[in-house]
Design an enzyme around this catalytic site. Structure first.
Site, PDB file in Angstrom:
ATOM      1  N   GLY A   1       0.786  -1.230   0.000  1.00  8.79           N
ATOM      2  CA  GLY A   1       0.000   0.000   0.000  1.00  8.79           C
ATOM      3  C   GLY A   1       0.815   1.275   0.000  1.00  8.79           C
ATOM      4  O   GLY A   1       0.366   2.296   0.530  1.00  8.79           O
TER       5      GLY A   1
ATOM      6  N   ASN B   1       1.492   3.129  -2.648  1.00 13.57           N
ATOM      7  CA  ASN B   1       0.733   4.088  -3.470  1.00 13.57           C
ATOM      8  C   ASN B   1      -0.506   4.585  -2.739  1.00 13.57           C
ATOM      9  O   ASN B   1      -0.845   5.771  -2.807  1.00 13.57           O
ATOM     10  CB  ASN B   1       0.350   3.456  -4.812  1.00 13.57           C
ATOM     11  CG  ASN B   1       1.489   3.523  -5.811  1.00 13.57           C
ATOM     12  OD1 ASN B   1       1.864   4.603  -6.250  1.00 13.57           O
ATOM     13  ND2 ASN B   1       2.059   2.377  -6.137  1.00 13.57           N
TER      14      ASN B   1
ATOM     15  N   ARG C   1     -15.480 -15.257 -10.302  1.00 11.16           N
ATOM     16  CA  ARG C   1     -15.173 -13.822 -10.206  1.00 11.16           C
ATOM     17  C   ARG C   1     -16.410 -12.996  -9.910  1.00 11.16           C
ATOM     18  O   ARG C   1     -16.343 -11.970  -9.231  1.00 11.16           O
ATOM     19  CB  ARG C   1     -14.524 -13.334 -11.506  1.00 11.16           C
ATOM     20  CG  ARG C   1     -13.107 -13.809 -11.678  1.00 11.16           C
ATOM     21  CD  ARG C   1     -12.421 -13.091 -12.826  1.00 11.16           C
ATOM     22  NE  ARG C   1     -11.169 -13.748 -13.162  1.00 11.16           N
ATOM     23  CZ  ARG C   1     -10.016 -13.551 -12.510  1.00 11.16           C
ATOM     24  NH1 ARG C   1      -9.950 -12.709 -11.521  1.00 11.16           N
ATOM     25  NH2 ARG C   1      -8.923 -14.197 -12.882  1.00 11.16           N
TER      26      ARG C   1
ATOM     27  N   MET D   1      -4.273  -6.734  -7.086  1.00  9.22           N
ATOM     28  CA  MET D   1      -3.743  -7.761  -7.997  1.00  9.22           C
ATOM     29  C   MET D   1      -4.807  -8.783  -8.423  1.00  9.22           C
ATOM     30  O   MET D   1      -4.483  -9.935  -8.692  1.00  9.22           O
ATOM     31  CB  MET D   1      -2.532  -8.448  -7.359  1.00  9.22           C
ATOM     32  CG  MET D   1      -1.402  -7.486  -7.004  1.00  9.22           C
ATOM     33  SD  MET D   1      -0.848  -6.410  -8.356  1.00  9.22           S
ATOM     34  CE  MET D   1       0.265  -7.531  -9.204  1.00  9.22           C
TER      35      MET D   1
ATOM     36  N   LEU E   1     -10.317  -7.607 -12.844  1.00  9.70           N
ATOM     37  CA  LEU E   1     -11.748  -7.314 -12.693  1.00  9.70           C
ATOM     38  C   LEU E   1     -12.475  -7.584 -14.011  1.00  9.70           C
ATOM     39  O   LEU E   1     -11.937  -7.333 -15.091  1.00  9.70           O
ATOM     40  CB  LEU E   1     -11.928  -5.846 -12.275  1.00  9.70           C
ATOM     41  CG  LEU E   1     -11.296  -5.516 -10.914  1.00  9.70           C
ATOM     42  CD1 LEU E   1     -11.185  -4.012 -10.709  1.00  9.70           C
ATOM     43  CD2 LEU E   1     -12.089  -6.163  -9.780  1.00  9.70           C
TER      44      LEU E   1
ATOM     45  N   HIS F   1      -0.133   1.433 -13.134  1.00 12.56           N
ATOM     46  CA  HIS F   1       0.541   0.260 -13.685  1.00 12.56           C
ATOM     47  C   HIS F   1       2.030   0.569 -13.826  1.00 12.56           C
ATOM     48  O   HIS F   1       2.389   1.648 -14.320  1.00 12.56           O
ATOM     49  CB  HIS F   1      -0.054  -0.105 -15.053  1.00 12.56           C
ATOM     50  CG  HIS F   1       0.573  -1.319 -15.640  1.00 12.56           C
ATOM     51  ND1 HIS F   1       0.257  -2.592 -15.223  1.00 12.56           N
ATOM     52  CD2 HIS F   1       1.534  -1.462 -16.583  1.00 12.56           C
ATOM     53  CE1 HIS F   1       0.999  -3.473 -15.894  1.00 12.56           C
ATOM     54  NE2 HIS F   1       1.772  -2.802 -16.723  1.00 12.56           N
TER      55      HIS F   1
ATOM     56  N   THR G   1     -11.004   0.854 -18.234  1.00  8.23           N
ATOM     57  CA  THR G   1     -12.150   0.512 -19.075  1.00  8.23           C
ATOM     58  C   THR G   1     -12.164  -1.016 -19.152  1.00  8.23           C
ATOM     59  O   THR G   1     -11.585  -1.661 -18.305  1.00  8.23           O
ATOM     60  CB  THR G   1     -12.017   1.180 -20.451  1.00  8.23           C
ATOM     61  OG1 THR G   1     -10.758   0.832 -21.003  1.00  8.23           O
ATOM     62  CG2 THR G   1     -12.111   2.696 -20.334  1.00  8.23           C
TER      63      THR G   1
ATOM     64  N   GLU H   1     -10.656  -3.640 -20.780  1.00  6.41           N
ATOM     65  CA  GLU H   1      -9.568  -4.607 -20.902  1.00  6.41           C
ATOM     66  C   GLU H   1      -8.412  -4.337 -19.961  1.00  6.41           C
ATOM     67  O   GLU H   1      -8.110  -3.185 -19.630  1.00  6.41           O
ATOM     68  CB  GLU H   1      -9.042  -4.587 -22.342  1.00  6.41           C
ATOM     69  CG  GLU H   1      -9.706  -5.610 -23.246  1.00  6.41           C
ATOM     70  CD  GLU H   1      -9.174  -5.488 -24.655  1.00  6.41           C
ATOM     71  OE1 GLU H   1      -8.240  -6.224 -24.990  1.00  6.41           O
ATOM     72  OE2 GLU H   1      -9.676  -4.627 -25.408  1.00  6.41           O
TER      73      GLU H   1
ATOM     74  N   GLU I   1       5.924   6.551  -8.995  1.00  2.00           N
ATOM     75  CA  GLU I   1       4.501   6.214  -8.808  1.00  2.00           C
ATOM     76  C   GLU I   1       3.903   7.089  -7.703  1.00  2.00           C
ATOM     77  O   GLU I   1       2.773   7.566  -7.810  1.00  2.00           O
ATOM     78  CB  GLU I   1       4.340   4.733  -8.451  1.00  2.00           C
ATOM     79  CG  GLU I   1       4.748   3.787  -9.561  1.00  2.00           C
ATOM     80  CD  GLU I   1       4.420   2.331  -9.245  1.00  2.00           C
ATOM     81  OE1 GLU I   1       3.332   2.058  -8.707  1.00  2.00           O
ATOM     82  OE2 GLU I   1       5.258   1.453  -9.547  1.00  2.00           O
TER      83      GLU I   1
END
Ligand code: GAR
Length: 201
Positions: free
Chosen positions: A12, A14, A66, A91, A94, A110, A142, A144, A175
């Protein structure tokens, strides 16, 4: 203020950078929830220490399903009424259905300069490919995996002798600069991608 839920799976760092930035009273956002799919994620204690509500939705009881995992995720999220969702080292992949349910509200960080190196092991792959530069990307989520409009990118050099860990550490420092800026901009409707090209020590 826009209410932000942050989804994590690990340390955590970030998430911490985002929470620390949101401590600014003039920030357009406020934290609503930190949610982890792992009860042992180090980030949960860091969030609690900052007075932020935490939740755990374990993916393991839903192995192979899922949609059942995401139904539970959605339940926990709904209770927090987030306006924005930040994936920060989350990780789990979705489904497009989950993503569609939060369209226009979800960001991800990413560890590569997308569209290069979607997926895992990005630092080793950048070294293997002989890249002279590498970095990180915040993008809107979005359908993909690791696609979606780029909101911001930070660039670091790949240095002679770098291994994946050394390069990962250099990227991670960026990051922590990139994600807070990207969230602030997104929250006030700025969608033009921005770049961080300098990298102080
Ligand atoms: C970060 O480097 C993030 O970019 C990466 O995981 C790390 C999480 O670190 N995310 C991904 O690889 C997403 N596929 P943190 O928990 O300390 O923020």
């Amino acid at each position: 203020k826009a209410r932000v839920a942050i989804l994590i799976s690990g340390g955590g760092s970030n998430m911490s950078a985002l929470l620390d930035d949101m401590a600014d009273p003039d920030h357009p956002c406020e934290p609503a929830l930190v949610l982890s799919n792992r009860a042992d994620a180090g980030g949960l204690a860091k969030a609690a220490a900052r007075g932020v509500a935490t939740a755990v939705v374990d993916h393991r009881p839903h192995k192979g399903d899922r949609h059942a995992f995401e139904a539970e995720l959605n339940e926990a999220l709904a209770a927090a009424r987030p306006d924005l969702i930040c994936l920060a080292g989350f990780m789990r992949v979705l489904t497009p259905e989950f993503v569609a349910g939060h369209a226009g509200k979800m960001l991800n960080i990413h560890p590569s300069l997308l569209p290069l190196f979607p997926g895992l092991h990005t630092h080793a792959r950048a070294i293997e490919a002989g890249c002279a530069v590498h970095g990180c990307t915040v993008h809107e989520v979005t359908g993909e995996l690791d696609l979606g409009p780029i909101l911001g990118q930070a660039v670091v050099p790949v240095l002679p002798g770098d291994d994946a860990d050394a390069l990962a550490a250099r990227v991670l420092r960026q990051e922590h600069r990139l994600y807070p800026q990207a969230l602030r901009r997104f929250a006030v409707g700025k969608r033009e991608p921005f770049a961080i090209l300098d990298q102080p020590a």
